[in-house]
Scaffold this motif. Structure first.
Motif, PDB file in Angstrom:
ATOM      1  N   ILE A  12      40.842  10.675  42.524  1.00 40.32           N
ATOM      2  CA  ILE A  12      42.056  11.132  43.225  1.00 40.32           C
ATOM      3  C   ILE A  12      43.086  10.003  43.248  1.00 40.32           C
ATOM      4  CG2 ILE A  12      40.609  12.626  44.683  1.00 40.32           C
ATOM      5  CD1 ILE A  12      41.326  10.825  47.038  1.00 40.32           C
ATOM      6  N   SER A  13      44.306  10.375  43.595  1.00 40.71           N
ATOM      7  CA  SER A  13      45.409   9.410  43.597  1.00 40.71           C
ATOM      8  C   SER A  13      45.616   8.810  44.983  1.00 40.71           C
ATOM      9  CB  SER A  13      46.687  10.136  43.158  1.00 40.71           C
ATOM     10  OG  SER A  13      47.835   9.374  43.462  1.00 40.71           O
ATOM     11  N   ILE A  14      45.896   7.509  44.991  1.00 46.06           N
ATOM     12  CA  ILE A  14      46.376   6.841  46.213  1.00 46.06           C
ATOM     13  C   ILE A  14      47.577   5.998  45.790  1.00 46.06           C
ATOM     14  CG2 ILE A  14      44.812   4.843  45.938  1.00 46.06           C
ATOM     15  CD1 ILE A  14      44.652   4.746  49.033  1.00 46.06           C
ATOM     16  N   LEU A  15      48.619   6.004  46.603  1.00 42.22           N
ATOM     17  CA  LEU A  15      49.838   5.282  46.257  1.00 42.22           C
ATOM     18  C   LEU A  15      50.247   4.387  47.414  1.00 42.22           C
ATOM     19  CD1 LEU A  15      51.674   8.364  44.737  1.00 42.22           C
ATOM     20  CD2 LEU A  15      50.733   6.434  43.448  1.00 42.22           C
ATOM     21  N   ARG A  16      50.577   3.143  47.076  1.00 39.97           N
ATOM     22  CA  ARG A  16      50.965   2.210  48.132  1.00 39.97           C
ATOM     23  C   ARG A  16      52.214   2.720  48.842  1.00 39.97           C
ATOM     24  NH1 ARG A  16      52.481  -2.666  45.612  1.00 39.97           N
ATOM     25  NH2 ARG A  16      54.607  -2.299  46.267  1.00 39.97           N
ATOM     26  N   GLY A  17      52.144   2.801  50.176  1.00 40.61           N
ATOM     27  CA  GLY A  17      53.281   3.286  50.961  1.00 40.61           C
ATOM     28  C   GLY A  17      53.361   4.798  51.074  1.00 40.61           C
ATOM     29  N   ARG A  18      52.507   5.500  50.313  1.00 43.52           N
ATOM     30  CA  ARG A  18      52.545   6.974  50.353  1.00 43.52           C
ATOM     31  C   ARG A  18      51.186   7.598  50.654  1.00 43.52           C
ATOM     32  NH1 ARG A  18      57.017   9.043  45.947  1.00 43.52           N
ATOM     33  NH2 ARG A  18      58.768   8.036  46.999  1.00 43.52           N
ATOM     34  N   GLY A  19      50.182   6.749  50.739  1.00 48.19           N
ATOM     35  CA  GLY A  19      48.877   7.245  51.163  1.00 48.19           C
ATOM     36  C   GLY A  19      48.084   7.938  50.082  1.00 48.19           C
ATOM     37  N   ILE A  20      47.107   8.709  50.541  1.00 48.73           N
ATOM     38  CA  ILE A  20      46.126   9.326  49.659  1.00 48.73           C
ATOM     39  C   ILE A  20      46.522  10.775  49.420  1.00 48.73           C
ATOM     40  CG2 ILE A  20      44.501  10.227  51.406  1.00 48.73           C
ATOM     41  CD1 ILE A  20      42.378   8.581  49.744  1.00 48.73           C
ATOM     42  N   ASP A  21      46.060  11.357  48.336  1.00 53.86           N
ATOM     43  CA  ASP A  21      46.342  12.758  48.019  1.00 53.86           C
ATOM     44  C   ASP A  21      45.454  13.652  48.893  1.00 53.86           C
ATOM     45  OD1 ASP A  21      46.668  15.257  46.957  1.00 53.86           O
ATOM     46  OD2 ASP A  21      46.476  14.635  44.859  1.00 53.86           O
ATOM     47  N   GLU A  22      46.007  14.137  49.989  1.00 53.41           N
ATOM     48  CA  GLU A  22      45.203  14.936  50.928  1.00 53.41           C
ATOM     49  C   GLU A  22      44.815  16.295  50.354  1.00 53.41           C
ATOM     50  OE1 GLU A  22      46.421  15.149  54.999  1.00 53.41           O
ATOM     51  OE2 GLU A  22      46.398  12.955  55.243  1.00 53.41           O
TER      52      GLU A  22
END
Length: 366
Positions: A129-139
């Motif tokens: 799954i994707s996690i992005l700095r400042g945007r969190g995890i793909d819920e």
């Protein structure tokens, strides 16, 4: 009843190795050269809204990849085994679900899954799954996993730690998720190398080269880094990524997995020995202290311009505009690929012994 979205089938790995919980956005043109991307990032555009042009390695660089893979495959297999045993001891096998962070975590997650299968004869589900700095995890991806495995004990996996930005991002994202959902996430990240001293599940704290850090999509299932750009993506959908089918001829993703997993039987005994004598050493965020010292001594305005560790330094050279590379002389003979990339791109290299990392990439202010 919650409506569960379905991800797109993508990537060059076998579906029994990993399921990518991503939306395929291959039809959108997002690649920008490093100079343009650097200007946009430094003027406030989020890095996940665009993609770097995929670096096509030179013959000399690919030869070096194969050489380092031969040199490090057994060491990686050992680190994989140590991490796998810690995960099993912590989570048990019955409801264990491996969730690697795209994309550096993906090959590591596959290796851990395969080690568990070799050792315990159990097929554990594995997703990316994707996690992005400042945007969190793909819920949306997390909801999908719980829909498929209602009792899932999720173990997050990544390749390595730098200064711990993703470790912190994951902690915040899990807290946010846990407040709003019945299902609960454990934010402890499992990594092969933890030179930043940011997590308690690791194969080693040595800052060593994980060869999958040397390349981009061609060692991560031909999948780009992940994208979240609401100009052309739906909110509450999976984060996106491109599937670079056109690079199939130079794909070494599965070769990498096979080379490392070939050593699993051989390292099994050593894994057990290391596990039995490995002291639980605390999370001290020691790496961050090195980073702050570098920032102070070299007068760097933004801490995000300091990218410590072999994996992060490689990424600076492949995807950003480097200012200079700092090398810890103690590790100099293990940094051949860094020196080759720096030479190819005319980036100055300086010795800097006083850090807990083997090397550090510094981004140029543009």
């Amino acid at each position: 009843m919650r409506l569960v979205m379905q991800p797109d089938k993508m990537g060059s790995y076998a579906p029994e190795d990993v399921v990518f919980l991503l939306r395929d956005i291959s039809n959108v043109s997002l690649e920008l050269n490093n100079e343009k991307r650097e200007q946009l990032i430094q003027s406030g555009t989020h890095y996940s809204e665009m993609l770097p042009v995929e670096y096509q390695p030179s013959e000399a660089y690919m030869a070096l990849f194969y050489k380092t893979l031969d040199a490090y495959a057994k060491r990686i297999a050992l680190a994989v085994g140590i991490v796998a045993e810690q995960i099993v001891a912590r989570q048990g096998l019955e409801h264990l679900v491996l969730v690697s962070l795209a994309r550096a975590g993906t090959p590591i997650g596959i290796l851990i899954k395969r080690y568990i299968e070799m050792r315990y004869n159990v097929q554990v589900p594995h997703y990316t799954i994707s996690i992005l700095r400042g945007r969190g995890i793909d819920e949306t991806a997390i909801q999908y996993i719980f829909a498929e495995h209602p009792l899932a004990r999720i173990q997050f996996i990544d390749g390595w730690t730098g200064k711990g930005a993703i470790t912190k991002e994951l902690q915040q994202a899990c807290e946010h998720f846990n407040v709003n959902n019945e299902e609960q996430l454990d934010a402890t990240l499992a990594v092969l190398a933890d030179p930043g001293h940011c997590t308690s599940i690791y194969g080693t704290r040595e800052d060593f080269l994980i060869p999958s850090a040397c390349l981009n999509s061609t060692v991560s299932g031909l999948v780009s880094r992940t994208v979240l750009n609401l100009q052309f993506m739906k909110e509450h959908d999976f984060h996106g990524a491109k599937y670079y089918k056109e690079l199939e001829d130079v794909d070494v993703s599965n070769l990498y997995i096979e080379r490392v997993s070939a050593y699993f039987e051989q390292v099994k005994k050593e894994v057990e020995q290391q596990i039995s004598k490995q002291p639980q050493s605390p999370v001290t965020w020691q790496g961050m202290k090195s980073v702050e010292a570098i920032q102070r001594e070299l007068g760097i305005a933004n801490i995000h311009f300091v990218k410590p560790g072999v994996g992060e330094t490689t990424r600076v050279l492949l995807r950003r505009i480097p200012w200079k590379i700092l090398i810890n002389p103690k590790y100099a003979n293990e940094l051949e690929h860094i020196l080759l990339l720096a030479k190819e791109k005319n980036v100055p290299v300086e010795e800097y012994p006083n850090m807990s990392y083997a090397c550090c990439g510094l981004i140029k202010e543009v």
